[in-house]
Design an enzyme around this catalytic site. Structure first.
Site, PDB file in Angstrom:
ATOM      1  N   CYS A 164     -26.009  31.681  39.823  1.00  0.00           N
ATOM      2  CA  CYS A 164     -27.468  31.802  39.977  1.00  0.00           C
ATOM      3  C   CYS A 164     -27.879  32.934  40.907  1.00  0.00           C
ATOM      4  O   CYS A 164     -28.515  33.892  40.474  1.00  0.00           O
ATOM      5  CB  CYS A 164     -28.033  30.498  40.522  1.00  0.00           C
TER       6      CYS A 164
HETATM    7  N1  LIG Z   1     -24.715  26.045  37.642  1.00  0.00           N
HETATM    8  C1  LIG Z   1     -25.790  25.857  38.374  1.00  0.00           C
HETATM    9  O1  LIG Z   1     -25.695  25.396  39.508  1.00  0.00           O
HETATM   10  C2  LIG Z   1     -27.181  26.179  37.829  1.00  0.00           C
HETATM   11  C3  LIG Z   1     -28.294  25.749  38.569  1.00  0.00           C
HETATM   12  C4  LIG Z   1     -29.573  25.988  38.075  1.00  0.00           C
HETATM   13  C5  LIG Z   1     -29.734  26.682  36.880  1.00  0.00           C
HETATM   14  N2  LIG Z   1     -28.651  27.131  36.173  1.00  0.00           N
HETATM   15  C6  LIG Z   1     -28.908  27.808  34.900  1.00  0.00           C
HETATM   16  O2  LIG Z   1     -28.601  26.896  33.833  1.00  0.00           O
HETATM   17  C7  LIG Z   1     -28.080  27.619  32.716  1.00  0.00           C
HETATM   18  C8  LIG Z   1     -26.719  27.065  32.336  1.00  0.00           C
HETATM   19  O3  LIG Z   1     -25.837  27.261  33.436  1.00  0.00           O
HETATM   20  P1  LIG Z   1     -24.488  26.469  33.589  1.00  0.00           P
HETATM   21  O4  LIG Z   1     -24.044  26.693  34.989  1.00  0.00           O
HETATM   22  O5  LIG Z   1     -24.631  25.071  33.102  1.00  0.00           O
HETATM   23  O6  LIG Z   1     -23.565  27.292  32.559  1.00  0.00           O
HETATM   24  P2  LIG Z   1     -22.146  26.852  31.977  1.00  0.00           P
HETATM   25  O7  LIG Z   1     -21.478  28.107  31.552  1.00  0.00           O
HETATM   26  O8  LIG Z   1     -21.472  25.915  32.909  1.00  0.00           O
HETATM   27  O9  LIG Z   1     -22.520  26.001  30.694  1.00  0.00           O
HETATM   28  C9  LIG Z   1     -23.094  26.522  29.548  1.00  0.00           C
HETATM   29  C10 LIG Z   1     -22.544  25.742  28.359  1.00  0.00           C
HETATM   30  O10 LIG Z   1     -23.208  26.231  27.187  1.00  0.00           O
HETATM   31  C11 LIG Z   1     -22.255  26.320  26.145  1.00  0.00           C
HETATM   32  N3  LIG Z   1     -22.781  27.238  25.163  1.00  0.00           N
HETATM   33  C12 LIG Z   1     -22.784  28.592  25.175  1.00  0.00           C
HETATM   34  N4  LIG Z   1     -23.421  29.057  24.088  1.00  0.00           N
HETATM   35  C13 LIG Z   1     -23.833  27.996  23.390  1.00  0.00           C
HETATM   36  C14 LIG Z   1     -24.550  27.838  22.183  1.00  0.00           C
HETATM   37  N5  LIG Z   1     -24.975  28.894  21.493  1.00  0.00           N
HETATM   38  N6  LIG Z   1     -24.790  26.592  21.742  1.00  0.00           N
HETATM   39  C15 LIG Z   1     -24.348  25.518  22.449  1.00  0.00           C
HETATM   40  N7  LIG Z   1     -23.682  25.601  23.606  1.00  0.00           N
HETATM   41  C16 LIG Z   1     -23.421  26.819  24.065  1.00  0.00           C
HETATM   42  C17 LIG Z   1     -20.983  26.737  26.838  1.00  0.00           C
HETATM   43  O11 LIG Z   1     -19.841  26.423  26.053  1.00  0.00           O
HETATM   44  C18 LIG Z   1     -21.050  25.942  28.125  1.00  0.00           C
HETATM   45  O12 LIG Z   1     -20.442  24.676  27.986  1.00  0.00           O
HETATM   46  C19 LIG Z   1     -28.080  29.074  33.136  1.00  0.00           C
HETATM   47  O13 LIG Z   1     -29.271  29.673  32.723  1.00  0.00           O
HETATM   48  C20 LIG Z   1     -28.054  29.013  34.644  1.00  0.00           C
HETATM   49  O14 LIG Z   1     -28.620  30.167  35.231  1.00  0.00           O
HETATM   50  C21 LIG Z   1     -27.369  26.879  36.625  1.00  0.00           C
END
Ligand SMILES: NC(=O)c1ccc[n+]([C@@H]2O[C@H](COP(=O)([O-])OP(=O)(O)OC[C@H]3O[C@@H](n4cnc5c(N)ncnc54)[C@H](O)[C@@H]3O)[C@@H](O)[C@H]2O)c1
Length: 428
Positions: free
Chosen positions: A260
């Site tokens: 992030c």
């Molecule tokens: N990790 C954090 O602490 C956090 C906190 C707040 C916001 N975010 C935001 O949340 C979003 C997700 O982050 P995350 O940390 O969960 O990412 P992540 O990489 O852990 O998870 C994303 C998931 O989406 C899947 N994926 C990718 N493309 C896909 C598709 N086309 N269809 C279905 N699934 C698909 C991946 O396989 C993965 O399991 C991002 O925008 C991030 O900026 C993350």
């Protein structure tokens, strides 16, 4: 109620489980078949999520995972939690959001609510995502289906931070969209914060992350200035945080990490250009934070120099690969930047992280894929010229490190309160 959560990563999985615990029937959809299989077997791939928490919900039928997007047919709401990284040129990459939108649209029934949770710039939901959903489904947002944005506020490994208790900001494309989204989230989250539009909700998330990035840069800058004056920044922050109002502690470190803080501010920088605006605070903070690994390496060089050693040929152990304490998430970790800089200068580098037994293959640091965590014993630790603490995991026995290591460079103040020979610890 039946819903789908698309993208079962650090954000999507805990959210899906929280809904399932709240008596909502959840299908989790991910393109990664391995994750889907693990979940359906009641197993976890995220350290702070207990397998038992998943197993119980799978057995009770409240949660299942799938790679099949047609499972969206028949759900009342779809929540999108897919990645929003930066491209190689450090521009927003919303291709995962758009791709997911296209696929969802093919299975969208009338009256369904679509919520985006991925962090992004203002306008993504009501411009780009809305357009693909409308084009592919041949339906109108706000009329035939509902659309909203609600940012995630996940704080991994913080025991005090329970999803249900974290207030959730929600913006709708229309007042009815907002109303539908409020009804959905009220099933799983205690406090909801409605705002007037998707854009305000998107902008709120960016403010929260930019606030962190700028304040971390400030203490990183003060670390250098106070350091030159012989003043310890950690002692200063501890003292300042006793002020009961108008101050909030932030801590210096070896650089920014995680999915992030190093990334999201640049979503705004990019979008601001479209309006002829510059994000000077964001860029300055980025500059200061990105320069931290270089500063830390210079401290390693100084520590070695004091022992008449050169960095070239020295053995360095990076302690902590994860970007923050007590998690297994090493995405964008400054430890990688440190490893690269040290190796470039001829050092032999290993790492120790109890949560990362082996480095997985990534696009950004493919040269480290397959590298294994060093052992934790006296002989191994004694053999390194410097142990560089990059992450302060609480499970690391720092008293053993104090005894075994030849020299410690500490970027996290992890050795504070540990009895250690005078001159062995260099703060960085
Ligand atoms: N990790 C954090 O602490 C956090 C906190 C707040 C916001 N975010 C935001 O949340 C979003 C997700 O982050 P995350 O940390 O969960 O990412 P992540 O990489 O852990 O998870 C994303 C998931 O989406 C899947 N994926 C990718 N493309 C896909 C598709 N086309 N269809 C279905 N699934 C698909 C991946 O396989 C993965 O399991 C991002 O925008 C991030 O900026 C993350």
């Amino acid at each position: 109620m039946k819903i789908a959560v698309v993208g079962l990563g650090y954000v999507g999985l805990p959210l899906a489980l929280q809904f399932a615990r709240s008596c909502v029937s959840v299908v989790g959809i991910d393109v990664d078949a391995r994750k889907v299989q693990l979940l359906n077997n009641g197993e976890s791939y995220i350290k702070h999520i207990e397998p038992s928490a998943i197993g119980e919900l799978v057995t009770s039928g409240k949660f299942s995972a799938s790679t099949d997007f047609s499972r969206i047919e028949g759900v009342e709401a779809v929540i999108i939690c897919v990645p929003t990284p930066l491209t190689r040129n450090r521009e927003p990459d919303i291709s995962f959001v758009i791709g997911t939108g296209k696929t969802i649209a093919r299975h969208l029934a009338k009256g369904t609510l679509v919520v985006l949770e991925s962090t992004t710039y203002p306008g993504t939901t009501d411009e780009e995502l809305r357009v693909v959903l409308e084009e592919e489904s041949q339906m109108k947002a706000g009329v035939d289906f509902h659309l909203a944005f609600s940012p995630e506020r996940e704080d991994p490994a913080n025991e005090q931070s329970k999803l249900k208790k974290i207030p959730k900001v929600i913006g709708g494309y229309t007042p009815t969209c907002l109303d539908r989204a409020m009804r959905l989230y009220s099933k799983a989250i205690d406090t909801l914060v409605p705002v007037s539009s998707c854009r305000v909700a998107e902008a709120t998330k960016l403010l929260e992350n930019i606030f962190r990035s700028v304040n971390i840069a400030l203490v990183n800058e003060l670390k250098l200035v106070y350091g030159a004056m012989g003043i310890d920044i950690w002692e200063v922050v501890e003292a300042a945080k006793t002020k009961p109002f108008g101050f909030m502690p932030f801590y210096p470190g070896p650089g920014l990490g995680g999915h992030c803080i190093p990334i999201d501010p640049f979503y705004l920088t990019w979008k601001a250009r479209e309006y002829g605006k510059h994000t000077r605070f964001i860029e300055l903070a980025g500059e200061i934070n990105t320069a931290m690994p270089e500063y830390v390496v210079n401290r390693v060089i100084a520590a070695l120099n004091s022992q008449r050693k050169a960095l070239n040929g020295s053995r360095i152990l990076i302690l902590g690969l994860a970007y923050k304490p007590n998690v297994d998430d090493e995405r964008e970790s400054p430890s990688y930047a440190l490893m690269e800089l040290l190796i470039e200068r001829g050092a032999k580098v290993d790492y120790y992280d109890p949560y990362v037994p082996v480095i997985r293959s990534t696009r950004e640091h493919s040269q480290f894929a397959g590298k294994k965590c060093a052992a934790w014993d006296r002989t191994t630790i004694e053999n390194f010229d410097v142990v560089l603490i990059a992450t302060n995991h609480s499970s690391v026995p720092y008293h053993e490190l104090a005894e075994w290591a030849q020299c410690i460079v500490d970027t996290r103040n992890a050795m504070a309160g540990v009895s250690v020979a005078h001159g062995k610890v260099w703060k960085a």
